[in-house]
Design an enzyme around this catalytic site. Structure first.
Site, PDB file in Angstrom:
ATOM      1  N   GLU A  19       0.886  -1.292  -0.104  1.00 19.32           N
ATOM      2  CA  GLU A  19       0.085   0.124   0.131  1.00 19.32           C
ATOM      3  C   GLU A  19       0.847   1.285   0.126  1.00 19.32           C
ATOM      4  O   GLU A  19       1.999   1.337   0.794  1.00 19.32           O
ATOM      5  CB  GLU A  19      -0.821  -0.079   1.278  1.00 19.32           C
ATOM      6  CG  GLU A  19      -1.948   1.043   1.554  1.00 19.32           C
ATOM      7  CD  GLU A  19      -2.567   1.006   2.767  1.00 19.32           C
ATOM      8  OE1 GLU A  19      -2.074   0.220   3.663  1.00 19.32           O
ATOM      9  OE2 GLU A  19      -3.619   1.642   3.158  1.00 19.32           O
ATOM     10  N   LYS A  42      -9.267   2.458  -1.937  1.00 23.00           N
ATOM     11  CA  LYS A  42      -9.583   1.823  -0.640  1.00 23.00           C
ATOM     12  C   LYS A  42     -10.967   2.204  -0.116  1.00 23.00           C
ATOM     13  O   LYS A  42     -11.218   3.516   0.133  1.00 23.00           O
ATOM     14  CB  LYS A  42      -8.577   2.242   0.169  1.00 23.00           C
ATOM     15  CG  LYS A  42      -8.513   1.422   1.594  1.00 23.00           C
ATOM     16  CD  LYS A  42      -7.496   1.755   2.421  1.00 23.00           C
ATOM     17  CE  LYS A  42      -7.165   0.927   3.720  1.00 23.00           C
ATOM     18  NZ  LYS A  42      -6.068   1.279   4.192  1.00 23.00           N
ATOM     19  N   CYS A  74      -5.401  -3.201   2.065  1.00 19.03           N
ATOM     20  CA  CYS A  74      -4.998  -3.626   3.685  1.00 19.03           C
ATOM     21  C   CYS A  74      -6.369  -3.657   4.540  1.00 19.03           C
ATOM     22  O   CYS A  74      -6.934  -4.725   4.469  1.00 19.03           O
ATOM     23  CB  CYS A  74      -4.078  -2.268   4.027  1.00 19.03           C
ATOM     24  SG  CYS A  74      -3.159  -2.633   5.589  1.00 19.03           S
ATOM     25  N   VAL A 104      -0.306  -2.770  10.620  1.00 20.95           N
ATOM     26  CA  VAL A 104       0.035  -2.081  11.913  1.00 20.95           C
ATOM     27  C   VAL A 104      -0.548  -3.134  12.979  1.00 20.95           C
ATOM     28  O   VAL A 104       0.305  -3.294  14.042  1.00 20.95           O
ATOM     29  CB  VAL A 104      -0.151  -0.669  12.252  1.00 20.95           C
ATOM     30  CG1 VAL A 104       0.783   0.289  11.316  1.00 20.95           C
ATOM     31  CG2 VAL A 104      -1.381  -0.358  12.172  1.00 20.95           C
TER      32      VAL A 104
HETATM   33  C1  ACM Z   1      -4.260  -0.068   7.049  1.00 23.37           C
HETATM   34  O1  ACM Z   1      -5.126  -0.199   6.624  1.00 23.37           O
HETATM   35  N1  ACM Z   1      -3.307   0.323   6.420  1.00 23.37           N
HETATM   36  C2  ACM Z   1      -4.063  -0.534   8.185  1.00 23.37           C
END
Ligand code: ACM
Length: 271
Positions: free
Chosen positions: A38, A109, A142, A169
């Site tokens: 990402e 996203k 992510c 994370v």
């Molecule tokens: C994330 O979505 N970068 C934790």
């Protein structure tokens, strides 16, 4: 089909150096499809929306995209990469599908994580499946992992390989993605970064452990937590096309969406 990921440590705010790093790492690669993390070129831990906008690029006029397209042409390769996307005054945490002829798809996203809500506009592109060399791929970014609807909707649309650029994370995603692969009988390539973004407003550490998972949830390979790694493996798409989990159960055709409808209306959710 040969697929994989490149796990590395992008430097915050240094897209030129990050592109050079990726070009060098993939210079001799023989693969059909490689997934990158990402926000692979901008870095992740923005102070605010202005900073994200300043580091964002329009894919139609991006030197980063030009360099990656040239790489795809030279190596006869497709890439799915995280990308900080500018569109006018909007800024998205996006993923691009890039091939030898340039950008083939932009995914934005849908489920923004934590501070991303302050920095990015939420995604506004419907989930869809793209074809790469006869394989149907679905793209998610992510934190989309925490919404099983994403993998499910992509699988219903025919996705065989989930491409999943990440900057993780929290510690749960890698195991959760094995479940996404089990319940949808798809492959998943999670390309995570490692290292940290150390900024004046705080430091964020990323967990590495990029992975390739097979239909059924079998872990094909997982990277170390804090080390660079390029990994490529052969996958058999026929495995993802067979949705049977027992001789009597097909994970897609056994669904009973007519009975999910009332739940839909009550919670405003799409099943
Ligand atoms: C994330 O979505 N970068 C934790």
């Amino acid at each position: 089909m040969r697929v994989g990921y490149y796990q590395f440590r992008p430097l915050f705010g240094q897209p030129g150096r990050n592109v050079a790093k990726v070009l060098a790492a993939l210079a001799d690669t023989t693969a059909d499809l490689i997934v990158l993390p990402e926000l692979a070129f901008s870095g992740y831990h923005f102070r605010d929306r202005e900073e994200a906008l300043a580091l964002a690029e329009d894919p139609a006029s991006s030197e980063t995209v030009e360099s990656l397209t040239a790489l795809c042409l030279k190596r006869d390769l497709y890439l799915v990469t995280g990308f900080c996307e500018r569109s006018g005054e909007r800024v998205y945490n996006s993923a691009l599908l890039i091939g030898p002829r340039g950008v083939e798809h932009v995914y934005r996203k849908l489920h923004l994580f934590a501070d991303e809500k302050r920095c990015f506009d939420p995604g506004d592109v419907p989930l869809s499946v793209q074809e790469v060399r006869g394989a149907r791929i679905g793209i998610m970014v992510c934190f989309d992992w925490a919404f099983p609807e994403v993998a499910r909707v992509l699988a219903i649309q025919g996705a065989e390989v989930l491409c999943h650029p990440s900057n993780l994370v929290l510690g749960y995603c890698q195991e959760a993605m094995r479940t996404r692969c089990l319940e949808n009988r798809v492959y998943a390539i999670t390309a995570n970064r490692f290292g940290s973004d150390k900024r004046p407003h705080g430091e964020l550490r990323f967990t590495g452990k990029s992975q390739v998972v097979a239909p059924g949830g079998r872990l094909i390979h997982r990277a170390p937590s804090q080390r660079e790694q390029l990994y490529v493996t052969e996958i058999d798409l026929a495995e993802a096309r067979n949705k049977r989990i027992t001789p009597w159960n097909d994970l897609l055709s056994d669904r009973r969406p007519e009975w999910y409808t009332r739940y839909d209306q009550a919670f405003g959710a799409l099943c």
